[in-house]
Design a protein around this motif. Structure first.
Motif, PDB file in Angstrom:
ATOM      1  N   GLN A   2      45.613  94.817  27.854  1.00 16.06           N
ATOM      2  CA  GLN A   2      46.143  94.243  28.969  1.00 16.06           C
ATOM      3  C   GLN A   2      46.979  93.148  28.566  1.00 16.06           C
ATOM      4  O   GLN A   2      48.022  92.915  29.380  1.00 16.06           O
ATOM      5  N   ASP A   3      47.044  92.552  27.666  1.00 18.12           N
ATOM      6  CA  ASP A   3      47.984  91.704  27.264  1.00 18.12           C
ATOM      7  C   ASP A   3      49.171  92.245  27.096  1.00 18.12           C
ATOM      8  O   ASP A   3      50.446  91.450  27.615  1.00 18.12           O
ATOM      9  N   LEU A   4      49.440  93.425  26.269  1.00 18.78           N
ATOM     10  CA  LEU A   4      50.478  94.094  26.165  1.00 18.78           C
ATOM     11  C   LEU A   4      51.208  94.534  27.582  1.00 18.78           C
ATOM     12  O   LEU A   4      52.222  94.578  27.619  1.00 18.78           O
ATOM     13  N   LEU A   6      50.997  93.214  30.212  1.00 19.61           N
ATOM     14  CA  LEU A   6      51.409  91.879  30.785  1.00 19.61           C
ATOM     15  C   LEU A   6      52.785  91.715  30.347  1.00 19.61           C
ATOM     16  O   LEU A   6      53.643  91.371  31.058  1.00 19.61           O
ATOM     17  N   LEU A   7      52.981  91.839  29.013  1.00 16.27           N
ATOM     18  CA  LEU A   7      54.357  91.783  28.371  1.00 16.27           C
ATOM     19  C   LEU A   7      55.139  92.402  28.577  1.00 16.27           C
ATOM     20  O   LEU A   7      56.483  92.328  28.793  1.00 16.27           O
ATOM     21  N   SER A  12      47.842  98.505  32.372  1.00 19.41           N
ATOM     22  CA  SER A  12      47.134  99.142  31.260  1.00 19.41           C
ATOM     23  C   SER A  12      47.424 100.820  30.998  1.00 19.41           C
ATOM     24  O   SER A  12      47.471 101.313  29.902  1.00 19.41           O
ATOM     25  N   ARG A  35      44.579  99.555  18.757  1.00 20.87           N
ATOM     26  CA  ARG A  35      44.828  98.247  18.200  1.00 20.87           C
ATOM     27  C   ARG A  35      46.237  98.099  17.970  1.00 20.87           C
ATOM     28  O   ARG A  35      46.787  99.168  17.462  1.00 20.87           O
ATOM     29  N   CYS A  36      46.921  97.173  18.322  1.00 26.83           N
ATOM     30  CA  CYS A  36      48.260  97.083  18.018  1.00 26.83           C
ATOM     31  C   CYS A  36      48.524  95.568  17.182  1.00 26.83           C
ATOM     32  O   CYS A  36      47.889  94.786  17.116  1.00 26.83           O
ATOM     33  N   PRO A  38      50.398  92.701  16.582  1.00 26.80           N
ATOM     34  CA  PRO A  38      51.313  91.911  17.316  1.00 26.80           C
ATOM     35  C   PRO A  38      52.768  91.469  16.421  1.00 26.80           C
ATOM     36  O   PRO A  38      53.734  91.302  17.380  1.00 26.80           O
TER      37      PRO A  38
END
Length: 56
Positions: A2-4, A6-7, A12, A35-36, A38
């Motif tokens: 979800q963070d990715l 948003l970026l 998703s 998993r990414c 960062p």
């Protein structure tokens, strides 16, 4: 993811689709989860921003 999402200003499911097509670097699948790294994502985003003339 979800963070990715948003970026990248996407959903998703859009992130999962792009990962499946190999369009997002630094992503590792472990079982059913992703998993990414960062650091890789940050480098990729800044490289894409620079190649787009700073427009996002």
């Amino acid at each position: 993811m979800q963070d990715l999402a948003l970026l990248l200003a996407t959903s998703s499911s859009g992130v999962y689709s792009r990962v499946a097509r190999g369009q997002i670097p630094g992503v590792l699948r472990i079982g059913r989860s992703l998993r990414c790294d960062p650091r890789v994502i940050a480098q990729w985003l800044s490289a894409n921003k620079a190649s787009a003339g700073g427009l996002s």
